[in-house]
Scaffold this active site. Structure first.
Site, PDB file in Angstrom:
ATOM      1  N   ARG A  52      44.553  42.424  44.624  1.00 34.52           N
ATOM      2  CA  ARG A  52      43.153  42.299  45.025  1.00 34.52           C
ATOM      3  C   ARG A  52      42.776  43.022  46.303  1.00 34.52           C
ATOM      4  O   ARG A  52      41.673  43.540  46.420  1.00 34.52           O
ATOM      5  CB  ARG A  52      42.862  40.821  45.267  1.00 34.52           C
ATOM      6  CG  ARG A  52      42.242  40.262  44.090  1.00 34.52           C
ATOM      7  CD  ARG A  52      41.833  38.873  44.308  1.00 34.52           C
ATOM      8  NE  ARG A  52      41.862  38.303  42.987  1.00 34.52           N
ATOM      9  CZ  ARG A  52      41.782  37.045  42.726  1.00 34.52           C
ATOM     10  NH1 ARG A  52      41.693  36.179  43.709  1.00 34.52           N
ATOM     11  NH2 ARG A  52      41.794  36.617  41.508  1.00 34.52           N
ATOM     12  N   GLU A 112      46.175  38.928  35.168  1.00 34.48           N
ATOM     13  CA  GLU A 112      45.248  39.214  36.274  1.00 34.48           C
ATOM     14  C   GLU A 112      45.933  40.199  37.208  1.00 34.48           C
ATOM     15  O   GLU A 112      47.131  40.478  37.053  1.00 34.48           O
ATOM     16  CB  GLU A 112      44.869  37.920  37.009  1.00 34.48           C
ATOM     17  CG  GLU A 112      43.884  37.068  36.208  1.00 34.48           C
ATOM     18  CD  GLU A 112      43.502  35.780  36.892  1.00 34.48           C
ATOM     19  OE1 GLU A 112      44.052  35.468  37.964  1.00 34.48           O
ATOM     20  OE2 GLU A 112      42.644  35.082  36.345  1.00 34.48           O
ATOM     21  N   HIS A 161      36.477  35.043  49.125  1.00 31.93           N
ATOM     22  CA  HIS A 161      36.895  34.240  47.968  1.00 31.93           C
ATOM     23  C   HIS A 161      37.922  33.179  48.318  1.00 31.93           C
ATOM     24  O   HIS A 161      37.805  32.042  47.894  1.00 31.93           O
ATOM     25  CB  HIS A 161      37.461  35.209  46.928  1.00 31.93           C
ATOM     26  CG  HIS A 161      37.896  34.574  45.654  1.00 31.93           C
ATOM     27  ND1 HIS A 161      37.028  33.887  44.837  1.00 31.93           N
ATOM     28  CD2 HIS A 161      39.119  34.530  45.028  1.00 31.93           C
ATOM     29  CE1 HIS A 161      37.678  33.457  43.762  1.00 31.93           C
ATOM     30  NE2 HIS A 161      38.945  33.814  43.868  1.00 31.93           N
ATOM     31  N   ARG A 221      47.075  36.470  48.615  1.00 32.11           N
ATOM     32  CA  ARG A 221      47.411  35.563  47.510  1.00 32.11           C
ATOM     33  C   ARG A 221      47.401  36.300  46.165  1.00 32.11           C
ATOM     34  O   ARG A 221      46.468  37.041  45.855  1.00 32.11           O
ATOM     35  CB  ARG A 221      46.381  34.431  47.453  1.00 32.11           C
ATOM     36  CG  ARG A 221      46.591  33.450  46.333  1.00 32.11           C
ATOM     37  CD  ARG A 221      45.424  32.487  46.281  1.00 32.11           C
ATOM     38  NE  ARG A 221      44.222  33.197  45.982  1.00 32.11           N
ATOM     39  CZ  ARG A 221      43.544  33.075  44.840  1.00 32.11           C
ATOM     40  NH1 ARG A 221      43.959  32.246  43.915  1.00 32.11           N
ATOM     41  NH2 ARG A 221      42.443  33.757  44.633  1.00 32.11           N
ATOM     42  N   HIS A 250      37.328  38.709  46.876  1.00 33.13           N
ATOM     43  CA  HIS A 250      37.469  38.961  45.436  1.00 33.13           C
ATOM     44  C   HIS A 250      36.712  40.251  45.140  1.00 33.13           C
ATOM     45  O   HIS A 250      35.575  40.412  45.591  1.00 33.13           O
ATOM     46  CB  HIS A 250      36.892  37.793  44.635  1.00 33.13           C
ATOM     47  CG  HIS A 250      37.310  37.819  43.194  1.00 33.13           C
ATOM     48  ND1 HIS A 250      36.854  38.759  42.309  1.00 33.13           N
ATOM     49  CD2 HIS A 250      38.156  37.030  42.496  1.00 33.13           C
ATOM     50  CE1 HIS A 250      37.402  38.547  41.119  1.00 33.13           C
ATOM     51  NE2 HIS A 250      38.200  37.484  41.204  1.00 33.13           N
TER      52      HIS A 250
HETATM   53  C1  SIN Z   1      39.390  34.890  38.979  1.00 29.51           C
HETATM   54  O1  SIN Z   1      39.102  34.328  37.935  1.00 29.51           O
HETATM   55  O2  SIN Z   1      39.307  36.106  39.135  1.00 29.51           O
HETATM   56  C2  SIN Z   1      39.814  34.063  40.141  1.00 29.51           C
HETATM   57  C3  SIN Z   1      41.210  33.695  39.994  1.00 29.51           C
HETATM   58  C4  SIN Z   1      41.774  33.410  41.344  1.00 29.51           C
HETATM   59  O3  SIN Z   1      41.137  33.686  42.347  1.00 29.51           O
HETATM   60  O4  SIN Z   1      42.911  32.939  41.402  1.00 29.51           O
END
Ligand code: SIN
Length: 543
Positions: A292, A115, A353, A388, A246
């Site tokens: 993010r 991610e 988010h 975060r 998000h």
């Molecule tokens: C996501 O699946 O993008 C959310 C994961 C997160 O916010 O830690």
């Protein structure tokens, strides 16, 4: 006359942190969980992406720490990052032992994805339904434990402390301690009565507050109850200006808060403008997998520049079978809405988010009030700093549930800090039925729109000041209603939302720089010399 119910430990909230703690304490203390809807109606259940930990031999603790620190933009507590990252593999093992079925490859080892902001594949997951898998497995274990009592449809109103008893509803405990928690008043929603829960240890595990904003990936329950309660009780709250947006929430009139997991970009998804241009390469070297805050700001910028309503996440170049298998939830939901991931990009916008700030706690979840602990999203532990890192939060919830269990057991072994106090009944005073319940809805809408308009991804002093003035007015009106009318869940949540919104604005006004999730055009630079520290707020004693 309602008599108080007594427990050693009262846990407020039933997401990953609250349930993990209850399971850790089972058999060692009498434990109550109060949860405002059903046991599984939590923020955790909506987590898609997964849980980060160093599980691949090619990865390292140092790399996970470094990624967390970079995302946190200079505000992470180094000690906390170290302890959480080091505890990652054991936390995953514990979840697996408790029955959480994470995805595995053909060799039997856990399948890991990437991610934003992660330099390695380290996100364990259960397809794109990781939170649901965790929630269901832990809930099953909770149901199997006779000594954990679960109170569903019970909404905590306020913490009981000596100071509070002297001041508010439920007056009249002479000589009770000012600075220790004695329990909480809880609305039994179905029974329509307020139940006093007496407990020498109360643990807030109430999750986030995405409902402060108009667009959010969070479910309706995310109303910041724990932060608001802790604040009213006099606990320290910090870093509320760092609200994470998000980058990719589905933009569709029928699905207002459906998350399109960052794992989609982890597996190769590309963000494009309406005209098809991939724009992330011009913002960051990590392109679509930049942290993010950077991706959300880039989208905000593209939308402002073009006047478009959304951007698009393109996965049409990935094999169709893979998309259906890896992302069954996203694939199925989009399909129902007429979007076929195999042949068309998904319309997305950034949405509120995750609350990176919260109730300030030490490394075992202890707040600044005796006997009051907090774990999970409602806290500020120092792990996330100013932003975060994706998938660090489920991990934090499990790790702090272990650490808080140790503290709780030590506190119980010391015996009660204070002599036993009879917790008085809730005093309804002259409260009556509200004549115009619709006003609650209007105030709620007003708060959410002003937060979205004035306290979003890019901020200015002028907008923050506007938000502050409006919120003060609303807060005073809500306070009047709170004393005048019988309590309803809507009124309790509205009061909490307004309090949390004020804390976000107040913290944002204090911080005169841009850092992580807080970006101000009045102070566009990061100012390490003056602002490399947490924004700590504490309620004036008798506000
Ligand atoms: C996501 O699946 O993008 C959310 C994961 C997160 O916010 O830690």
């Amino acid at each position: 006359m309602t008599h108080s119910v007594n427990f050693d430990v009262l846990i407020v909230g039933s997401g990953v942190a609250g349930m993990s703690l209850a399971l850790n304490l089972a058999g060692r203390a009498s434990v109550a969980i109060v949860t405002k809807r059903s046991l599984c109606d939590t923020n955790t259940r909506h987590a898609q992406g997964g849980i980060a930990a160093v599980l691949d031999p090619a990865d390292s603790f140092d790399a996970h720490k470094a990624d967390t620190l970079v995302a946190g933009a200079g505000l992470c507590a180094q000690e906390v990052v170290e302890l959480v990252v080091a505890a990652g593999p054991a936390a995953i093992e514990k979840l697996v032992d408790r029955g959480v079925a994470l995805d595995r490859g053909s060799s039997g080892s856990l399948e890991l994805t990437r991610e934003g902001g992660h330099s390695a594949r380290r996100i364990a997951h259960a397809h794109d339904l990781t939170g649901a898998a965790i929630q269901e497995a832990l809930a099953q274990q909770i149901r199997d434990h006779a000594d954990i009592e679960v109170f569903e449809d019970h909404l905590a109103i306020d913490l009981i402390t000596g100071a509070r008893l002297a001041r508010g509803r439920g007056r009249g405990v002479a000589g009770s301690p000012d600075d220790a928690v004695l329990g909480a008043y809880v609305l039994d929603v179905k029974g329509n009565r307020v139940v006093p829960f007496a407990a020498p240890i109360v643990v807030l595990a109430t999750g986030g507050a995405g409902k402060v904003y108009r667009y959010t990936t969070n479910p309706d329950i995310a109303t910041g109850d724990g932060v608001a309660m802790a604040w009213r009780a006099g606990a320290r709250v910090s870093n509320m200006e760092f609200f994470q947006f998000h980058p990719t929430c589905l933009y569709h009139p029928k699905e207002k808060s459906f998350l399109i997991s960052e794992a989609c970009r982890g597996e190769g998804g590309i963000l494009r403008t309406a005209s098809g241009q991939a724009f992330m390469p011009s913002y960051h070297a990590l392109k679509d997998l930049a942290p993010r805050d950077i991706v959300a700001r880039a989208i905000d910028n593209e939308l402002k520049r073009s006047g478009d309503e959304c951007v698009f996440l393109d996965m049409t170049h990935l094999p169709g079978d893979f998309l259906a298998e890896r992302f069954p939830n996203i694939y199925g939901t989009c399909k129902e809405l007429g979007i076929d991931l195999r042949s068309e990009p998904i319309p997305v916008v950034p949405a509120a988010h995750y609350m990176c700030g919260g109730v300030q706690v030490d490394t075992e979840g202890q707040t600044s009030i005796r006997g009051l602990l907090a774990i999970g999203e409602c806290t500020c532990t120092g792990l996330h700093g100013a932003n975060r890192l994706a998938s660090n939060s489920l991990l934090e919830g499990v790790v702090y549930a272990d650490r808080a269990a140790r503290r709780v057991i030590a506190l119980l072994a010391q015996g009660p800090a204070e002599p036993h106090f009879e917790v008085p009944d809730w005093d309804t005073g002259d409260a009556r039925n509200p004549d115009e319940a619709v006003v609650i809805h209007h105030s709620w809408e007003e708060i959410r729109s002003l937060m979205s308009n004035y306290v979003g991804i890019v901020r200015t002093n002028r907008r923050l000041q506007r938000a502050k003035r409006r919120l003060e007015l609303l807060y005073n009106e809500i306070r009047e209603d709170y004393w005048r009318f019988y309590l309803s869940p809507d009124l309790i949540e509205l009061r909490n939302i307004c309090m949390v919104a004020r804390l976000v604005v107040d913290c944002a006004l204090v911080r005169q720089e841009s850092r992580g999730l807080h970006y101000s055009t009045d102070y566009p630079e990061t100012d390490d010399a003056n602002w490399r520290h947490d924004t700590v707020m504490r309620r004036p004693r008798f506000e």
